[in-house]
Enzyme design. Structure first.
Site, PDB file in Angstrom:
ATOM      1  N   HIS A 204       0.822  -1.203   0.000  1.00  0.00           N
ATOM      2  CA  HIS A 204       0.000   0.000   0.000  1.00  0.00           C
ATOM      3  C   HIS A 204       0.853   1.249   0.000  1.00  0.00           C
ATOM      4  CE1 HIS A 204      -4.132  -0.791  -0.009  1.00  0.00           C
ATOM      5  NE2 HIS A 204      -4.057  -1.721   0.932  1.00  0.00           N
ATOM      6  N   GLU A 449      -5.092  -9.765 -26.993  1.00  0.00           N
ATOM      7  CA  GLU A 449      -3.976 -10.224 -26.163  1.00  0.00           C
ATOM      8  C   GLU A 449      -3.699 -11.719 -26.352  1.00  0.00           C
ATOM      9  OE1 GLU A 449      -4.773  -9.345 -22.021  1.00  0.00           O
ATOM     10  OE2 GLU A 449      -6.880  -9.881 -22.191  1.00  0.00           O
ATOM     11  N   ASP A 473       0.033  -9.928 -22.116  1.00  0.00           N
ATOM     12  CA  ASP A 473      -0.385 -11.288 -22.456  1.00  0.00           C
ATOM     13  C   ASP A 473      -0.041 -11.651 -23.891  1.00  0.00           C
ATOM     14  OD1 ASP A 473      -1.507 -12.577 -20.168  1.00  0.00           O
ATOM     15  OD2 ASP A 473      -3.082 -11.069 -20.197  1.00  0.00           O
ATOM     16  N   CYS A 520      -2.504  -1.076 -23.962  1.00  0.00           N
ATOM     17  CA  CYS A 520      -2.622  -0.847 -22.516  1.00  0.00           C
ATOM     18  C   CYS A 520      -1.714  -1.760 -21.706  1.00  0.00           C
ATOM     19  CB  CYS A 520      -4.070  -1.011 -22.060  1.00  0.00           C
ATOM     20  SG  CYS A 520      -4.705  -2.676 -22.291  1.00  0.00           S
TER      21      CYS A 520
HETATM   22  C1  PEP Z   1      -2.114  -7.067 -20.842  1.00  0.00           C
HETATM   23  O1  PEP Z   1      -2.212  -8.296 -20.900  1.00  0.00           O
HETATM   24  O2  PEP Z   1      -1.275  -6.415 -21.486  1.00  0.00           O
HETATM   25  C2  PEP Z   1      -2.993  -6.305 -19.946  1.00  0.00           C
HETATM   26  C3  PEP Z   1      -3.043  -5.001 -19.989  1.00  0.00           C
HETATM   27  O3  PEP Z   1      -3.727  -7.005 -19.054  1.00  0.00           O
HETATM   28  P1  PEP Z   1      -3.154  -7.638 -17.682  1.00  0.00           P
HETATM   29  O4  PEP Z   1      -1.727  -7.197 -17.542  1.00  0.00           O
HETATM   30  O5  PEP Z   1      -4.016  -7.137 -16.617  1.00  0.00           O
HETATM   31  O6  PEP Z   1      -3.291  -9.080 -17.962  1.00  0.00           O
HETATM   32 MG    MG Z   2      -3.939  -9.249 -20.071  1.00  0.00          MG
END
Ligand code: PEP
Ligand code: MG
Length: 607
Positions: A204, A449, A473, A520
């Site tokens: 945290h 992904e 991913d 992302c």
């Molecule tokens: C990803 O897989 O790039 C993603 C943004 O999702 P997470 O890291 O939460 O699996």
């Molecule tokens: Mg992911």
């Protein structure tokens, strides 16, 4: 932990300790040693059978009082416009966990001990279970359980709360650990930095420090034992070190670092308030990744233009029991409000529950031999339709308050995409029937992904409003290299030709349907990769908010033609070069246009 003493120095008291760089930046000032709440000593005694009922009444009265205290803390934080309230919402869920309450009652009834002892024993069992979890984020949640236990015991025993009331000047807080409630109680304007014995990058205190922009080093081992109140301390949250009682030479070096950082910060600040764009003005959106449990208030300071990925599953991970629809709607509404404060074009992208892989629900741990290929994300949701629709209704309800989108995680087939859409339509019908408002134009996106999704992007693009590429991913599934296993990390190559080709296919397919593409995954926050993705046609980068100023600066230093040229070179290299060679070629190209990237990267992308 690695300790060095400066042997050449005459000052024997100087000591430098290395820990984990938890929140970047530099701080110098006097030490304030925070002694955690003394371990509450719990009297243990037997209760006679005729006192058992009274003991349970005492327990429930203490729960009520604790609930009142936490609720009042939440409203104080909300009224004062301060972040961190969701930490305490989680504490309420821990406090109200029916399993814990019945275990405590059972302990009192069956072993006939006083309620304080029953609380300590019961919580001890949970603590042990959490401490054994492999996920560091979940392991860290032990602190929340401790915090709630301490609060209940304090109420039962009438012990007063410890505070930071003595801080009256700017200080570096040194502590063996900081409980979530303590971090919120800290007078922020007077805290220059945190140096903490325990903790990890996901504690945290680390999350809060990053969200507030306060430098922090954690995992220092025994810094508390090595300082005295008022000692001088230099804290380097970028490299993860602290120096106690520094000599003149060390102070001078530190001052140089601070000066350099300040100069670079000024450079980054030049773009503050400007919309993201390339040198020739082509727009690029810079958004923040967010998750429940981490304050959202600091996003504007980094120039986030929206919340490009809201990892909803953290609402489940931090709790003993799943959040109710109302609790979800409340958390999502908070995110919509935070997003709306970022500007009229801001939008929050709620990713549907991405559970499984390395993120487990309570009791779900390691039930599959290969969880990354198992009943994860959209697969889990489609096999738990009630929970799925509950989440969709909660997101829809929040969408009535401001611009929102929903994002399907880990889609592999068009069938999943359609099934998810059908659930969304049912959830909308349910809300319509109940007369509950929501945004009829809520956008729907699909994460890309899994290689199958990238290869089917043409088909998918016809059925969604946007794509968001999850490179974390996508890379692991393309290279068949588990993202959490260190010994195969050499295969985890963002610029592997296979990954680049999949991203290219995704962007081309999206372009044909005229829908935007975001990235992302963590690669969006790497200046070289972020620039490469934009060169390949990605319109939005969503990342840890503190990385945004760096990416914005790098992209402002390159024209769209240069970015495209770099991407073309990378494509051409795909036929005969390695991932490392492609990355290096991109890096050199960027450095030839934005030479200051080297220094900026060193100072601003480590923690
Ligand atoms: C990803 O897989 O790039 C993603 C943004 O999702 P997470 O890291 O939460 O699996
Ligand atoms: Mg992911």
């Amino acid at each position: 932990m690695n300790e060095q003493r400066d042997e050449l120095d005459a000052n024997p008291a100087m000591v430098t300790i290395s820990g984990i760089a938890a929140s970047r930046g530099f701080a110098a000032g006097p030490v304030f040693v925070h002694r955690p709440d003394p371990v509450i000593s719990v009297p243990e005694y037997e209760v006679s059978p005729d006192r058992v009922a009274a003991e349970l009444v005492r327990y429930h009265a203490a729960l009520d009082e604790t609930r009142r205290q936490i609720e009042s803390l939440i409203s104080q934080l909300k009224d004062g416009g301060r972040s961190g309230a969701d930490i305490f919402t989680n504490h309420l869920a821990i406090l109200d966990d029916p399993e814990t309450a019945s275990a405590v009652e059972r302990c009192v009834r069956e072993t006939r001990v006083n309620v304080e002892t029953a609380v300590r024993r019961t919580v001890g069992t949970y603590r042990a279970a959490f401490s054994r979890m492999s996920d560091p984020y979940l392991r860290e949640r032990v602190r929340d359980i401790d915090d709630v236990e301490r609060r209940v015991l304090r109420v039962l025993l009438g012990v007063a709360e410890n505070a930071f009331a003595q801080i009256s000047e700017p200080v570096v807080v040194v502590a063996s650990e900081l409980a979530p409630s303590e971090t919120v109680a800290i007078p922020r304007e007077l805290v220059l930095g945190f140096a903490i014995d325990s903790g990890s990058a996901t504690s945290h205190v680390s999350l809060l420090a990053r969200a507030l922009g306060i430098p922090a080093v954690v995992g220092l081992g025994d810094v508390v034992a090595r300082v005295n109140p008022g000692d001088d301390i230099l804290l380097d949250g970028t490299n993860g070190t602290v120096t106690v009682n520094p000599d003149v030479k060390t102070c001078a070096e530190f001052a140089r670092l601070v000066k350099r950082e300040r100069e670079l910060r000024v450079l980054l600040e030049e773009d503050r308030g400007r919309e993201g764009a390339t040198k020739d003005g082509a727009p690029v959106r810079f958004c923040a990744n967010a998750q429940p449990g981490v304050p959202l208030g600091g996003l504007a300071a980094f120039g986030a233009e929206g919340i490009g990925l809201y990892r909803s599953e953290y609402l489940w991970l931090a709790r003993e029991r799943p959040p109710t629809e109302d609790e979800q709607a409340e958390a999502y509404s908070e995110a919509v409000r935070a997003s709306a404060a970022l500007g009229p074009n801001s939008i929050v992208v709620f990713r549907a529950l991405d559970i499984g892989g390395d993120k487990f629900l309570r009791g779900q741990t390691a039930s599959e031999p290969n969880p990354f290929l198992g009943n994860r994300s959209i697969r889990w949701l489609l096999s738990h339709r009630e929970s799925f629709r509950e989440q969709l209704r909660a997101i829809l309800r929040a969408s009535a308050l401001g611009r929102s989108a929903i994002l399907w995680p880990m889609v592999a087939t068009i069938g999943e995409l359609r099934a998810a859409r059908a659930e969304l339509e049912k959830a909308k019908d349910e809300l319509r029937a109940a007369g509950i408002p929501f945004d009829e134009h809520l956008l729907v996106g699909c994460m890309i992904e899994i290689p199958a999704a990238a290869l089917s992007a043409g088909q998918f693009a016809r059925e969604v409003d946007f794509f968001s590429i999850g490179t974390n991913d996508l890379i692991q599934y393309t290279l068949a290299a588990d993202r959490s296993i260190a010994c195969v990390s050499y295969l985890y190559q963002p610029t592997n030709p296979a990954v680049l080709r999949l991203i290219d296919m995704t962007v081309q397919a999206a372009n044909r349907q005229n829908i935007p593409v975001a990235v992302c995954g963590a690669t969006a926050g790497d200046p070289v990769l972020g620039a490469l993705w934009v060169g390949m046609g990605v319109a939005e980068l969503s990342m840890s908010a503190s990385y945004i100023p760096v990416l914005r600066k790098v992209l402002r230093g390159m024209t769209s033609a240069e970015l495209r040229e770099m991407a073309d070179r990378a494509r051409r290299m795909c036929d005969d070069c390695s991932a490392a060679e492609i990355y290096e070629a991109c890096r050199s190209y960027i450095l030839s246009k934005v030479p200051e990237m080297e220094a900026i990267q060193t100072f601003f992308t480590s923690a």
